[in-house]
Design an enzyme around this catalytic site. Structure first.
Site, mmCIF file in Angstrom:
data_model
loop_
_atom_site.group_PDB
_atom_site.id
_atom_site.type_symbol
_atom_site.label_atom_id
_atom_site.label_comp_id
_atom_site.label_asym_id
_atom_site.label_seq_id
_atom_site.Cartn_x
_atom_site.Cartn_y
_atom_site.Cartn_z
ATOM 1 N N GLU A 168 3.330 -0.306 4.873
ATOM 2 C CA GLU A 168 3.267 -1.154 5.728
ATOM 3 C C GLU A 168 2.569 -2.550 5.586
ATOM 4 O O GLU A 168 2.390 -3.381 6.477
ATOM 5 C CB GLU A 168 2.916 -0.435 7.093
ATOM 6 N N ASN A 175 0.860 -1.269 0.066
ATOM 7 C CA ASN A 175 -0.023 -0.027 -0.013
ATOM 8 C C ASN A 175 0.879 1.366 0.085
ATOM 9 O O ASN A 175 2.216 0.905 0.083
ATOM 10 C CB ASN A 175 -0.878 -0.022 1.314
ATOM 11 N N CYS A 210 1.960 3.790 2.046
ATOM 12 C CA CYS A 210 2.929 3.784 3.063
ATOM 13 C C CYS A 210 3.832 2.742 3.274
ATOM 14 O O CYS A 210 4.680 2.742 4.215
ATOM 15 C CB CYS A 210 2.545 4.528 4.313
HETATM 16 P P1 ADP Z 1 -4.932 7.157 9.129
HETATM 17 O O1 ADP Z 1 -4.333 7.439 10.353
HETATM 18 O O2 ADP Z 1 -5.632 8.094 8.289
HETATM 19 O O3 ADP Z 1 -6.040 5.973 9.280
HETATM 20 P P2 ADP Z 1 -2.152 6.134 8.080
HETATM 21 O O4 ADP Z 1 -1.596 7.329 8.150
HETATM 22 O O5 ADP Z 1 -2.325 4.922 9.143
HETATM 23 O O6 ADP Z 1 -3.786 6.637 8.087
HETATM 24 O O7 ADP Z 1 -1.994 5.434 6.656
HETATM 25 C C1 ADP Z 1 -2.436 4.115 6.796
HETATM 26 C C2 ADP Z 1 -2.693 3.710 5.090
HETATM 27 O O8 ADP Z 1 -4.039 4.192 4.838
HETATM 28 C C3 ADP Z 1 -1.624 4.415 4.418
HETATM 29 O O9 ADP Z 1 -0.745 3.507 4.032
HETATM 30 C C4 ADP Z 1 -2.504 4.383 3.024
HETATM 31 O O10 ADP Z 1 -2.668 2.856 2.351
HETATM 32 C C5 ADP Z 1 -3.988 4.915 3.474
HETATM 33 N N1 ADP Z 1 -4.010 6.211 3.396
HETATM 34 C C6 ADP Z 1 -3.415 7.219 4.171
HETATM 35 N N2 ADP Z 1 -3.777 8.487 3.841
HETATM 36 C C7 ADP Z 1 -4.118 8.335 2.603
HETATM 37 C C8 ADP Z 1 -4.707 9.165 1.685
HETATM 38 N N3 ADP Z 1 -4.479 10.580 1.643
HETATM 39 N N4 ADP Z 1 -5.102 8.747 0.618
HETATM 40 C C9 ADP Z 1 -5.256 7.432 0.334
HETATM 41 N N5 ADP Z 1 -4.850 6.686 1.001
HETATM 42 C C10 ADP Z 1 -4.159 7.067 2.246
#
Ligand code: ADP
Length: 589
Positions: A286, A282, A284
């Site tokens: 992870e 995905n 980021c």
């Molecule tokens: P959150 O805190 O918003 O739940 P995270 O920062 O933990 O999100 O990111 C987890 C995953 O969510 C990322 O690896 C990605 O797959 C998805 N993600 C996060 N931000 C975005 C975004 N702006 N657009 C699309 N997917 C996102």
């Protein structure tokens, strides 16, 4: 499924101002005029009740949906556990897409490339992030059989994905995010490594080069290696491994991109190899996934488990942590059922493997509260202990769910089925997410990262600024520094520069414990990542932060050390080397 009405005596969430702002801007439902039409209480109940309602269809569930909804609600409003953003935004709504992570295949034909583009658009619209491997595309300059023309190669198509992403705001709240991956033996690898040389290019992509153990050995031995045409496996060129590696290091130094992932290591941990090979993660990094697979994540806030004993000593309440892990696994497994997926292929894949990714956040805050420096052996040991517990208990919870609801359909053919381990309800249970937004909502440090600073201004949407002072730091200062004037000097210093570095009169104990990302060496960053990776099924989101004056050699050493330490990938960020990041920061990118 019947909606569960909200009980009159629900507890009210206590949210800090930053959390309120983020919820109002991005999470609370709006009417056609864009006016907020639900309160945070409504939102948390919408999520808790719609997820708990899934229990109704499991006869053997020990929970009454209403009672479980209340339990889930309390976990969320207390900032103990939060599911990923799409679940908060979309649970109980007609859109109903609840997963953050997707991987789509990009096969080598115009029709299929544009299918992938369309599917990515649908996923972005629903709040998910997409990862792709472009390694199957024929290289630039190759012949196109049907037209006799010349192919333009992976980068030209990636550019289209980038532009499409730019145009699709996710429900008007955030732009989408992508991971683009290319194997190091693809003929276009050099262009890929240089893709972000021009500022702003591929701004909606994180990039990672897929490396293998063989390649790393070739780097160390000073050997060259072959590049292959993905269509027929024919050799299309040869490069010096060390030169490619140097270029990678140079670009990562300049802009933070590309990162690296160790693809063979990821596939060695693929729990369902008969379902396909993992070729991407995905955005980021992870969550490695099979083509058309999705995964929903959730994070437990460790800082909420620090308790003061009768003797005044702070400890981590692991008994309670164990209980919460079981509830969180039930929550995330219910999310799979509750989610409406944007494609049938994805729904099938998700329901076959039922991967979930439970992780932690608030780790640095927990260490602050416990008085343990982030870059200490004690922190590494505790990190391993905690994550081992999350791993063991989440597997135990998944095994219990398998008894109640049956194992994941691909269980028999999975590595677990073949070795007689389990049965489990989920092919994976653990992932450490960045928790960029979740950590703001829970008011804690993100993921397993050290705090970036002890106080900082956070830019959110529309240029608005939020000031945050680390609450644990404030608390400990008020507990330990009795002299008022001294207290003011310390807090002023921290407000100004964000850390204790060079702070006159700061007590030794504060200096020892309140380390920030910039005080922690690269080696310690990586060691923490490796400690958590050891007990994580999927991967760990972690950025190795470096000061602006870090050299290319520093980055080379980090990449080599990452390989030696057994992590699945690594991202570095040299302070000031990039003006805006793709996502996962609090800036609503
Ligand atoms: P959150 O805190 O918003 O739940 P995270 O920062 O933990 O999100 O990111 C987890 C995953 O969510 C990322 O690896 C990605 O797959 C998805 N993600 C996060 N931000 C975005 C975004 N702006 N657009 C699309 N997917 C996102």
């Amino acid at each position: 499924m019947t909606a569960i009405p909200a009980p009159a005596d629900l507890k009210q969430p206590t949210l800090n101002p930053n959390a309120e702002t983020v919820l109002v801007k991005r999470y609370l439902r709006k009417d056609e005029e864009g006016l907020v039409k639900e309160s945070p209480t409504d939102m948390f109940w919408r999520v808790a009740s719609s997820i708990a309602a899934e229990e109704e269809k499991y006869e053997k569930s020990p929970w009454e949906p209403e009672e479980l909804a209340r339990t889930f609600y309390d976990l969320m409003i207390e900032g103990v556990f939060l599911p990923n953003s799409p679940t908060l935004m979309n649970a109980g709504t007609p859109l109903g897409q609840l997963a953050a992570c997707f991987v789509l295949p990009v096969p080598d034909s115009i029709e299929e490339i544009f299918d992938a583009l369309k599917h990515a658009a649908l996923i972005h619209k629903s709040g998910g992030g997409t990862g792709f491997s472009f390694s199957r595309l024929r290289p630039a300059g190759a012949r196109v059989g049907t037209t006799g023309g010349i192919a333009s190669g992976p980068l030209s198509f990636m550019r289209i994905f980038n532009t499409a992403t730019e145009q699709i705001k996710q429900g008007g709240v955030r732009r989408g995010a992508n991971m683009g991956i290319l194997r190091v033996d693809h003929p276009d690898i050099i262009e890929f490594i240089r893709a972000k040389e021009t500022e702003g290019e591929f701004n909606n992509f994180n990039l990672s080069v897929a490396l293998t153990q063989e390649f790393m050995e070739q780097v160390e031995a000073g050997e060259s290696y072959d590049l292959f045409d993905p269509r027929d496996g024919r050799i299309r060129g040869r490069l010096e491994a060390a030169q490619v590696f140097d270029l990678l290091v140079n670009k990562a130094w300049a802009s933070g991109d590309p990162g690296i992932i160790f693809l063979d290591r990821i596939n060695r941990d693929n729990p369902t190899p008969t379902q396909g090979e993992i070729e991407a993660t995905n955005p980021c990094g992870e969550q490695p996934l099979l083509p058309y697979e999705a995964c929903n994540l959730g994070s437990i806030n460790l800082s909420r488990f620090v308790e003061i004993g009768d003797d005044g000593v702070r400890t981590l309440n692991t008994k309670r942590l164990g209980e919460i892990i079981h509830l969180a696994v039930r929550f995330l497994d219910d999310v799979i059922d509750a989610s409406i997926y944007p494609l049938d292929e994805i729904a099938d894949m998700v329901r076959t493997n039922r991967k979930i990714g439970l992780g932690v956040m608030g780790w640095a805050d927990a260490l602050y509260a416990l008085g343990i420096p982030y870059d200490s052996d004690e922190a590494l040991a505790l990190g391993k202990e905690v994550m081992k517990m999350v791993q063991d208990e989440s597997r135990a919870a998944s095994a219990a769910l398998a008894k109640e609801r049956g194992p994941f359909p691909a269980y028999e053919e999975s590595v677990f089925g073949r070795t007689g381990e389990g049965p489990y309800r989920n092919a994976t249970t653990t992932t450490i997410a960045p928790t960029g937004s979740l950590s703001i909502i829970a008011g804690c440090s993100s993921g397993i990262e050290p705090c970036f600073a002890l106080s900082f201004t956070r830019n959110v949407l529309d240029g608005e600024k939020l000031v945050e002072v680390n609450p644990v730091f404030e608390l400990v200062v008020s507990e330990t520094v009795t002299d008022e004037a001294e207290k003011i000097t310390i807090l002023d210093h921290v407000r100004r520069i964000g850390r204790l570095h060079n702070c006159p009169n700061a007590p030794e104990e504060l200096l020892r414990v309140f380390r920030t990302a910039m005080d922690v060496s690269a080696k310690s960053h990586l060691a923490m990542q490796a400690a958590f990776q050891k007990y994580t099924d999927n991967a760990v989101s972690k950025t190795v932060n470096l000061p602006n004056e870090a050299t290319e050699d520093d980055i080379r050493e980090i990449y080599l050390e990452a390989y030696r330490q057994g992590v699945k990938g690594v991202t570095v960020y040299r302070d000031g080397s990039k003006t805006g990041q793709v996502l996962c920061t609090g800036d609503g990118a």
